[in-house]
Every structure is written in structure tokens, then in C-alpha cells.
Design a protein around this motif. Structure first.
Motif, mmCIF file in Angstrom:
data_model
loop_
_atom_site.group_PDB
_atom_site.id
_atom_site.type_symbol
_atom_site.label_atom_id
_atom_site.label_comp_id
_atom_site.label_asym_id
_atom_site.label_seq_id
_atom_site.Cartn_x
_atom_site.Cartn_y
_atom_site.Cartn_z
ATOM 1 N N ASP A 167 -29.410 61.640 -13.640
ATOM 2 C CA ASP A 167 -29.926 62.827 -12.971
ATOM 3 C C ASP A 167 -30.949 62.495 -11.888
ATOM 4 O O ASP A 167 -31.105 63.262 -10.925
ATOM 5 C CB ASP A 167 -30.565 63.771 -13.994
ATOM 6 C CG ASP A 167 -29.521 64.483 -14.844
ATOM 7 O OD1 ASP A 167 -28.345 64.510 -14.431
ATOM 8 O OD2 ASP A 167 -29.885 64.996 -15.920
ATOM 9 N N SER A 168 -31.635 61.371 -12.042
ATOM 10 C CA SER A 168 -32.658 61.013 -11.051
ATOM 11 C C SER A 168 -32.047 60.833 -9.665
ATOM 12 O O SER A 168 -32.673 61.180 -8.654
ATOM 13 C CB SER A 168 -33.378 59.730 -11.471
ATOM 14 O OG SER A 168 -32.455 58.644 -11.578
ATOM 15 N N HIS A 169 -30.824 60.308 -9.601
ATOM 16 C CA HIS A 169 -30.173 60.123 -8.298
ATOM 17 C C HIS A 169 -29.911 61.472 -7.622
ATOM 18 O O HIS A 169 -30.149 61.640 -6.423
ATOM 19 C CB HIS A 169 -28.856 59.363 -8.452
ATOM 20 C CG HIS A 169 -29.016 57.970 -8.970
ATOM 21 N ND1 HIS A 169 -30.074 57.159 -8.613
ATOM 22 C CD2 HIS A 169 -28.233 57.228 -9.813
ATOM 23 C CE1 HIS A 169 -29.949 55.991 -9.225
ATOM 24 N NE2 HIS A 169 -28.851 56.005 -9.946
ATOM 25 N N HIS A 229 -31.467 64.318 -8.255
ATOM 26 C CA HIS A 229 -32.769 64.913 -7.947
ATOM 27 C C HIS A 229 -33.317 64.337 -6.638
ATOM 28 O O HIS A 229 -33.812 65.082 -5.770
ATOM 29 C CB HIS A 229 -33.741 64.654 -9.102
ATOM 30 C CG HIS A 229 -35.115 65.200 -8.863
ATOM 31 N ND1 HIS A 229 -36.112 64.466 -8.236
ATOM 32 C CD2 HIS A 229 -35.651 66.414 -9.148
ATOM 33 C CE1 HIS A 229 -37.201 65.199 -8.150
ATOM 34 N NE2 HIS A 229 -36.963 66.381 -8.700
ATOM 35 N N ASP A 230 -33.223 63.017 -6.499
ATOM 36 C CA ASP A 230 -33.714 62.371 -5.279
ATOM 37 C C ASP A 230 -32.904 62.811 -4.060
ATOM 38 O O ASP A 230 -33.462 63.029 -2.978
ATOM 39 C CB ASP A 230 -33.649 60.849 -5.425
ATOM 40 C CG ASP A 230 -34.692 60.310 -6.395
ATOM 41 O OD1 ASP A 230 -35.626 61.065 -6.747
ATOM 42 O OD2 ASP A 230 -34.568 59.141 -6.803
ATOM 43 N N TYR A 233 -24.794 58.991 -8.362
ATOM 44 C CA TYR A 233 -24.759 59.974 -9.450
ATOM 45 C C TYR A 233 -23.343 60.125 -9.989
ATOM 46 O O TYR A 233 -23.139 60.173 -11.211
ATOM 47 C CB TYR A 233 -25.283 61.326 -8.969
ATOM 48 C CG TYR A 233 -25.140 62.371 -10.052
ATOM 49 C CD1 TYR A 233 -26.037 62.423 -11.116
ATOM 50 C CD2 TYR A 233 -24.077 63.264 -10.033
ATOM 51 C CE1 TYR A 233 -25.873 63.348 -12.141
ATOM 52 C CE2 TYR A 233 -23.911 64.195 -11.052
ATOM 53 C CZ TYR A 233 -24.807 64.231 -12.101
ATOM 54 O OH TYR A 233 -24.638 65.129 -13.125
#
Length: 408
Positions: free
Chosen positions: A227-229, A231-232, A221
Motif C-alpha cells: 500500500d505504501s507504493h 500512497h506515495d 503496487y
């Protein structure tokens, strides 16, 4: 004999409990085993098992109790029995690692020296492995990442398989160092090779690996701003926190809380970051944790300073941690780097730089290129000089900027 046999059976069950993360049950089994072996006059067996008893306490976040156990049993080591004295190197090594975590480097150095002197004289199958791991841990804290990677390679070669669960595998430790060096590609390869993903069912044996994966996602990130990183990472950390809390694994709980704080800090949400950080400090302060915080580097120091400015409730501990950050060598000096040389990298140096980007240690690069580790160190120094850098991380960044390396 019957109580001893019963304790022996129970300790085997204890090993299984340990592997599944049921630490208090595992501790009880090992404590019973040690007591029965002492009562039966087999002090050597008792002393050999103390290291495991203390490791369980460390996983439970009880650094002071682990140190007390090491000191208590070290006093039982006789000066005139060579067989029993062979436990001493392990006990000194355990005390050194606890002192290092608590930021007491002079005490850590004394016990490391005592462990080295006694360990080199003894014929111990597992001490060389533990010694290399301990040295790698200390070198990593000092920012000597190449030396740490070489020591981890040595540890992997020296590992002797045994029933005790390997909850901090060497490959995962190396992946963490790669992340700290900016070697995202190497860390991604580690995760793929070992099948580590956010969709996995959680287990204690893979808890360290999944925390390493969370570190990788936060690092991605920071690099890619996807943002997916984040969030994960936060989703995985939430699941890990619930599991570690349920199992009473306080050491993991503290680290997970720090990673949650760092994830929010990476996103610029400093107020959200302080919430898990306050919890981590409350758990860590009674046991005197220092390195777990300091080794996270400038982002965590920034959060601690922010907390201090806002009037943190654990001011003495905050001062202790910030002072330890102040003693930490600056691993990424922002204002100075040597001027780059106009001399281009040779083909061999470019090859070495590409392998550094893969996260390989000097030992691994030497094996890949059929050269000596010393020759690789000479090539690395030449690369640093020509690129005008002082670390692997800077070399990779400069190499990408110059087009020598492709972005991952």
C-alpha cells in the motif's frame, strides 16, 4: 533593428519562462520574435522558431492550434529557396506527431514521409534527433519496444545541446518503456541515478520525470501489493496536478488525471477511478486526444468500458477511444503463447536475458557484450523461441518462473 533586438532579448527571457513552466509568457515571447523576424524579412528565422511555438501549445493541451500553426507556416515555405525550405522537415514532423496523438495514422504517415524525404536532403543539426524521437514514439505506441529503445539510443547520440529546455529527457522515456515491459529493476535504477523521488521539490523541467516515477510506483503496487507504493503515487500525483493546473499545462493535467485513475483501478476502487477519468475526458475531447489514452493499455480500456456502461456524458468520444483500443494490437495475448522448447538457454542467451531484465535496449546490450545489434536480435529471437514467449515482458516472467532470473 531596435524592435528586432528587443524581441531577441525577450525570446531569451521566454526560454527561461518555458523552463520554469510559465508557458503563456514563453509563447508570447516566441510569437513576438517570429512576428518581428517576419517583418524584417528574415523568414528563415521565423520558420525555424515555429516548432517551439507549437510545442508550447501542445504542452498547453492545444493540439488543434499547434496543427494550425504548422500548416500556416508550412504554406509560407517557398519552393525556390533552399535555405528557407530547410524548415519544412520540422513542420511536417510536428504535424505527424499531432496526427499520431489524435489517432490519425494515415495523415501521420504522410507527414512522416514528407519529413523524411526533406530532412535527409537538408543539412540540419537537430532534425535527426527529433526524427529519432518521433519514430520511437510511434514504435512505442505499436508495442515495438525494442525498436523504440534502439531509436531512443540513437536520439541520445544525436542530441545537440541548445537553450530550449529538455522537458522530456530520453532517459525518462526509456524508463517508461522499461515499466511497460515489466522492467521494474531498470526503472528503479533510472530513478536512483537521476535522483528522482517523491520528496523532491517540483519543477516543470522534472515534471515528466516525476510523472514517470508515479508510473513506477503504480507498477510496483501491481507487482508487490504494498500500500505504501500506492500512497506515495497518489500523494505525488496530487502535488503534480496542483502544479500543472496552476501553470496551465493541460497536457500534463490530462496525463496526471489518467494516472490517478489507474492508481485507483490498480487498488480495485473503480468508482474512485472514474472521478479523475471524467475530468481527463472533458479536457481531452475538444482537442481529439487518442494515443494518450490508448497507450495506457487494458486497465484504462476497462475503465472506459465501465464508464460507457454507466452512461458516460461524452458517448461519441468514448466510442472513438474504445474503437481505437479495438484497433490496437494485443501486446499481451492472454490465451496463446508458443509452446516452450525443451532446449535450455545457452550461457550467452542467459546473459542477454539478464541484461534485458536490466532494461537495456538491443543497442546497449550489443555495446555491453561487444557484439553487433543484429547478433543480439538473433539471441533474443532464440530466447523467445526456447521460452515459448513473444515479448520481453513474457520472457522476463518465464525466466523468473523457471529460476533463470531472480525476482527484483
Amino acid at each position: 533593428a531596435e524592435p528586432l533586438l528587443r524581441a531577441q532579448a525577450e525570446v531569451l527571457v521566454g526560454v527561461a519562462r518555458w523552463a520554469s513552466g510559465e508557458l503563456e509568457e514563453a509563447h508570447r515571447a516566441f510569437a513576438d520574435w517570429i512576428e518581428h523576424t517576419r517583418q524584417s524579412g528574415n523568414l528563415a528565422f521565423a520558420l525555424a522558431s515555429v516548432f517551439y511555438l507549437a510545442e508550447i501549445r501542445i504542452a498547453q493541451g492545444q493540439l488543434r492550434e499547434a496543427a494550425r500553426l504548422y500548416r500556416q507556416f508550412l504554406q509560407l515555405v517557398p519552393a525556390d529557396d533552399e535555405a528557407i525550405r530547410q524548415a519544412a522537415p520540422h513542420l511536417h514532423l510536428g504535424l505527424a506527431l499531432v496526427a499520431h496523438e489524435q489517432g490519425d495514422e494515415p495523415t501521420a504517415a504522410l507527414h512522416l514521409q514528407a519529413s523524411k524525404e526533406r530532412g535527409e536532403r537538408a543539412s540540419l543539426s537537430d532534425w535527426p534527433f527529433r526524427w529519432s524521437l518521433a519514430q520511437a514514439r510511434i514504435q512505442e505506441s505499436a508495442g515495438a519496444w525494442e525498436e523504440a529503445l534502439d531509436l531512443l539510443d540513437a536520439a541520445r547520440r544525436l542530441y545537440v545541446r541548445n537553450p530550449i529546455p529538455d522537458v522530456r529527457p530520453v532517459a525518462a522515456i526509456k524508463a517508461r518503456i522499461s515499466i511497460r515491459q515489466g522492467g521494474i529493476t531498470a526503472a528503479l535504477a533510472w530513478a536512483a541515478e537521476h535522483g528522482i523521488s517523491t520528496a523532491d521539490d517540483l519543477s516543470y523541467e522534472r515534471e515528466f520525470a516525476h510523472m514517470t516515477l508515479a508510473r513506477l510506483l503504480i507498477a510496483r503496487y501491481r507487482q508487490e501489493c504494498a500500500d505504501s507504493h500506492l500512497h506515495d503515487a497518489l500523494g505525488l500525483l496530487g502535488r503534480l496536478l496542483a502544479a500543472a493546473e496552476a501553470g496551465g499545462r493541460v497536457s500534463s493535467v490530462i496525463e496526471i488525471l489518467l494516472l490517478q485513475a489507474l492508481a485507483h483501478e490498480a487498488h480495485g476502487d473503480l468508482q474512485y477511478a472514474l472521478v479523475p477519468l471524467v475530468r481527463a475526458l472533458a479536457l481531452a475531447e475538444p482537442e481529439g486526444y487518442v494515443r494518450l489514452f490508448v497507450d495506457e493499455g487494458p486497465p484504462l480500456a476497462k475503465l472506459l468500458r465501465r464508464m460507457q456502461e454507466e452512461g458516460g456524458k461524452v458517448n461519441v468520444y468514448l466510442h472513438t477511444l474504445l474503437a481505437a483500443f479495438g484497433r490496437q494490437p494485443d501486446l499481451h495475448p492472454p490465451s496463446f503463447s508458443p509452446p516452450p522448447s525443451e532446449e535450455p538457454l545457452s550461457e550467452r542467451e542467459r546473459e542477454v536475458l539478464r541484461l534485458i531484465a536490466e532494461g537495456l535496449s538491443n543497442q546497449e546490450i550489443a555495446a555491453r557484450l561487444y557484439l553487433s545489434p543484429h547478433t543480439i536480435k538473433v539471441h533474443t529471437r532464440n530466447i523467445y523461441g526456447k521460452l515459448g514467449v513473444t515479448s520481453r515482458t513474457q520472457a522476463l516472467a518465464r525466466g523468473r518462473a523457471l529460476g533463470i532470473l531472480h525476482l527484483p
